[in-house]
Scaffold this active site. Structure first.
Site, PDB file in Angstrom:
ATOM      1  N   ASP A  72      -9.562  -4.674   8.320  1.00 36.74           N
ATOM      2  CA  ASP A  72      -8.653  -5.633   8.951  1.00 36.74           C
ATOM      3  C   ASP A  72      -9.290  -6.211  10.217  1.00 36.74           C
ATOM      4  O   ASP A  72      -9.212  -7.418  10.483  1.00 36.74           O
ATOM      5  CB  ASP A  72      -7.332  -4.954   9.319  1.00 36.74           C
ATOM      6  CG  ASP A  72      -6.762  -4.152   8.166  1.00 36.74           C
ATOM      7  OD1 ASP A  72      -5.972  -4.692   7.395  1.00 36.74           O
ATOM      8  OD2 ASP A  72      -7.141  -2.969   8.049  1.00 36.74           O
TER       9      ASP A  72
ATOM     10  N   ARG B  82       0.835  -1.209   0.000  1.00 39.33           N
ATOM     11  CA  ARG B  82       0.000   0.000   0.000  1.00 39.33           C
ATOM     12  C   ARG B  82       0.865   1.252   0.000  1.00 39.33           C
ATOM     13  O   ARG B  82       0.513   2.268  -0.598  1.00 39.33           O
ATOM     14  CB  ARG B  82      -0.941  -0.023   1.211  1.00 39.33           C
ATOM     15  CG  ARG B  82      -1.966  -1.161   1.166  1.00 39.33           C
ATOM     16  CD  ARG B  82      -2.783  -1.219   2.434  1.00 39.33           C
ATOM     17  NE  ARG B  82      -3.763  -2.300   2.423  1.00 39.33           N
ATOM     18  CZ  ARG B  82      -3.539  -3.514   2.897  1.00 39.33           C
ATOM     19  NH1 ARG B  82      -2.352  -3.806   3.421  1.00 39.33           N
ATOM     20  NH2 ARG B  82      -4.476  -4.435   2.854  1.00 39.33           N
TER      21      ARG B  82
ATOM     22  N   ARG C 139     -11.974  -8.652   9.200  1.00 40.10           N
ATOM     23  CA  ARG C 139     -11.353  -9.917   8.780  1.00 40.10           C
ATOM     24  C   ARG C 139     -10.901 -10.721  10.000  1.00 40.10           C
ATOM     25  O   ARG C 139     -11.069 -11.945  10.050  1.00 40.10           O
ATOM     26  CB  ARG C 139     -10.145  -9.620   7.888  1.00 40.10           C
ATOM     27  CG  ARG C 139     -10.498  -9.094   6.503  1.00 40.10           C
ATOM     28  CD  ARG C 139      -9.284  -8.526   5.791  1.00 40.10           C
ATOM     29  NE  ARG C 139      -9.574  -8.194   4.397  1.00 40.10           N
ATOM     30  CZ  ARG C 139      -8.871  -7.342   3.661  1.00 40.10           C
ATOM     31  NH1 ARG C 139      -7.818  -6.716   4.194  1.00 40.10           N
ATOM     32  NH2 ARG C 139      -9.192  -7.111   2.401  1.00 40.10           N
TER      33      ARG C 139
ATOM     34  N   HIS D 145      -2.812   0.600   8.174  1.00 37.98           N
ATOM     35  CA  HIS D 145      -3.555  -0.355   7.333  1.00 37.98           C
ATOM     36  C   HIS D 145      -2.555  -0.883   6.311  1.00 37.98           C
ATOM     37  O   HIS D 145      -2.420  -0.368   5.201  1.00 37.98           O
ATOM     38  CB  HIS D 145      -4.725   0.344   6.642  1.00 37.98           C
ATOM     39  CG  HIS D 145      -5.448  -0.528   5.654  1.00 37.98           C
ATOM     40  ND1 HIS D 145      -5.918  -1.782   5.967  1.00 37.98           N
ATOM     41  CD2 HIS D 145      -5.761  -0.326   4.341  1.00 37.98           C
ATOM     42  CE1 HIS D 145      -6.505  -2.312   4.905  1.00 37.98           C
ATOM     43  NE2 HIS D 145      -6.421  -1.453   3.908  1.00 37.98           N
TER      44      HIS D 145
END
Length: 317
Positions: A152, A92, A155, A179
């Site tokens: 996250d 990212r 999940r 993140h």
């Protein structure tokens, strides 16, 4: 002027994430007005047509149209989903240079409309781009929010629920930090039904500890796995953005793991990073400071320092 009053959400960027988010808003009846803005006007117009054709099936028909930055003037919330996407093999943070310039143009255009609402940022690297949005907008930090580690955390709860055969809504556990690759699980405060996770695994021995570490790795690397299989992630984050939007527009005072500005919390300053925060109509009401153990504190500090290093380089340029 607003078409019919009520809450207006402006979605900037109608790619996979933006279109999925608008679809989630419509299906959940969260917003009264949804305006779609994209550099590709035909794409935004086509999406608006498609959504309108399904309006008869929506729980609360919203007014949906494609527009431009002038429509942000009366928006309660501008959600930025535009920017370069993460490609296979990219982290990212690799997206920083591509997206900072894009964000300057977007945010300045939004603010030029006379916008007085809140920003919600979804584009990666979300912590860096939320900070950029705050800087470029000149708004107080509580009015600029990033999606942070909301996905996250979702999940994490899902995989823990699967492992322990418990519905994920009864799993209380957070992923905090960047993140991205330096995020961390807060094992010390995780519980199921009020019973600490660490007690749940006592009867399972060392194997369970290895299983839980594998669960976290799968959480951290989930985006890489999905991108490799289908090219992009969008449904999960779209539903997470819808959840944050509901908390804002319905003034819920909900605790969600968003990218929030730290000014002393967790011993950190001048950084946006994923932490639990109270979200309501005014944005971030307050950051919730979870008690971390020594290892988690060190891990969180490393995550914050990683982001600060990227910020220093990006804004020096």
């Amino acid at each position: 002027m607003k078409n019919g009053g009520g809450n207006r959400v402006a979605v900037v960027g109608t790619g996979f994430v933006g279109a999925s988010y608008a679809f989630a808003l419509m299906n959940q009846g969260i917003a009264d007005e949804i305006v779609l803005i994209d550099a590709n006007e035909n794409k935004a117009e086509g999406d608006a047509m498609d959504f309108n054709h399904g309006k008869v099936f929506a729980p609360k028909p919203a007014s949906i149209w494609h527009g431009d930055y002038r429509d942000c003037r009366d928006a309660d919330l501008v959600v930025i989903c535009a920017g370069a996407n993460q490609k296979p093999g990219e982290t990212r943070l690799d997206l920083v240079d591509k997206n900072i310039a894009i964000f300057r143009s977007i945010v300045e255009s939004v603010m030029a409309s006379g916008f007085q609402g809140l920003f919600l940022v979804a584009t990666n690297p979300v912590d860096i781009l939320t900070y950029a949005t705050w800087k470029f907008s000149g708004l107080p930090p509580h009015r600029v929010i990033g999606s942070g580690t909301i996905l996250d955390t979702a999940r994490f709860r899902f995989l823990l629920g699967e492992y322990f055969a418990i519905t994920p809504t009864n799993v209380h556990a957070y992923i905090i930090g960047e993140h991205g690759d330096t995020e961390l699980p807060v094992w010390s405060q995780a519980d199921i039904g009020g019973v600490p996770i660490r007690k749940w695994i006592e009867s399972k021995g060392e194997q369970a500890r290895e299983d839980l570490e594998r669960i976290f790795v799968n959480v951290r690397d989930a985006a890489y796995q999905i991108i490799e299989k289908k090219g992009a992630t969008y449904y999960g984050i779209a539903m997470g953005l819808a959840r944050v939007t509901r908390a804002i527009l319905h003034n819920e005072n909900a605790i969600l793991t968003v990218s929030a500005y730290l000014d002393g919390s967790y011993g950190e300053r001048d950084v946006y990073i994923g932490v639990p925060a109270v979200i309501n109509r005014n944005g971030i009401r307050e950051v919730i400071e979870i008690e971390l153990d020594d290892n988690e504190q060190k891990w969180f500090r490393h995550s914050a320092e990683t982001l600060k290093g990227v910020l220093a380089r990006s804004f020096a340029q």
